[in-house]
Design a protein around this motif. Structure first.
Motif, PDB file in Angstrom:
ATOM      1  N   UNK A 282       2.329   6.856 -37.175  1.00 39.83           N
ATOM      2  CA  UNK A 282       2.912   6.771 -38.315  1.00 39.83           C
ATOM      3  C   UNK A 282       1.842   6.343 -39.539  1.00 39.83           C
ATOM      4  N   UNK A 283       0.465   6.418 -39.033  1.00 38.45           N
ATOM      5  CA  UNK A 283      -0.456   6.165 -40.209  1.00 38.45           C
ATOM      6  C   UNK A 283      -1.081   7.231 -40.444  1.00 38.45           C
TER       7      UNK A 283
ATOM      8  N   UNK B 157     -10.881   0.236 -46.540  1.00 40.45           N
ATOM      9  CA  UNK B 157     -10.547   0.989 -47.612  1.00 40.45           C
ATOM     10  C   UNK B 157      -9.777   2.092 -46.896  1.00 40.45           C
ATOM     11  N   UNK B 158      -8.553   2.350 -47.179  1.00 39.80           N
ATOM     12  CA  UNK B 158      -7.893   3.622 -46.821  1.00 39.80           C
ATOM     13  C   UNK B 158      -8.162   4.759 -47.690  1.00 39.80           C
TER      14      UNK B 158
ATOM     15  N   UNK C 143     -18.953   8.130 -43.237  1.00 41.01           N
ATOM     16  CA  UNK C 143     -18.015   8.208 -42.165  1.00 41.01           C
ATOM     17  C   UNK C 143     -16.879   7.536 -42.256  1.00 41.01           C
ATOM     18  N   UNK C 144     -15.578   8.108 -42.227  1.00 39.43           N
ATOM     19  CA  UNK C 144     -14.124   7.645 -42.222  1.00 39.43           C
ATOM     20  C   UNK C 144     -13.693   7.908 -40.846  1.00 39.43           C
ATOM     21  N   UNK C 145     -12.745   6.751 -40.431  1.00 35.46           N
ATOM     22  CA  UNK C 145     -12.264   6.844 -39.001  1.00 35.46           C
ATOM     23  C   UNK C 145     -10.708   7.078 -39.040  1.00 35.46           C
ATOM     24  N   UNK C 146     -10.143   7.632 -38.040  1.00 37.56           N
ATOM     25  CA  UNK C 146      -8.724   8.013 -37.868  1.00 37.56           C
ATOM     26  C   UNK C 146      -8.307   6.632 -37.154  1.00 37.56           C
ATOM     27  N   UNK C 147      -7.005   6.478 -37.344  1.00 42.98           N
ATOM     28  CA  UNK C 147      -6.328   5.277 -36.650  1.00 42.98           C
ATOM     29  C   UNK C 147      -5.792   5.937 -35.552  1.00 42.98           C
TER      30      UNK C 147
END
Length: 107
Positions: free
Chosen positions: A80-81, A93-94, A71-75
């Motif tokens: 601007x990211x 980890x981006x 599961x990845x997460x948004x900023x």
């Protein structure tokens, strides 16, 4: 008739493959994150920490792809990211949204 040795054929082929490999590595490292974005990312991760996970069988390298099970997460609320992130083995980890390719690893 001229006889061409195996060395004469393999050397250019190997050189070509090495050049292609170098291009792939260079392409994987093309992501440049502005210093302002670096600051925003680091501060965001400190303010909204996630639990660190481990991903067996996946090497954390730029250009590697994270499996769909991670599961990845948004900023959130950061305009601007454009990347998403996850904490793996206590490292931020981006990843690119959609492709899930790793673009940056923060220790």
């Amino acid at each position: 008739m001229k006889v061409i040795g195996v060395k004469n054929i393999l050397s250019p082929a190997i050189a070509g493959l090495m050049m292609c490999g170098g291009v792939a590595v260079a392409m994987a490292q093309d992501v440049i994150i502005a210093p302002e974005q670096e600051t925003v990312i680091r501060e965001y991760v400190k303010k909204k920490p996630l639990a660190s996970i481990s991903v067996p069988g996946v090497e954390l390298n730029i250009g590697s792809t994270l499996p769909e099970t991670v599961e990845v997460h948004r900023f959130e609320e950061v305009s601007d990211v454009t990347y998403e992130y996850v904490i793996v083995d206590n490292r931020t980890v981006l990843v690119e949204p959609g492709t899930r390719k790793i673009v940056k690893i923060y220790d």
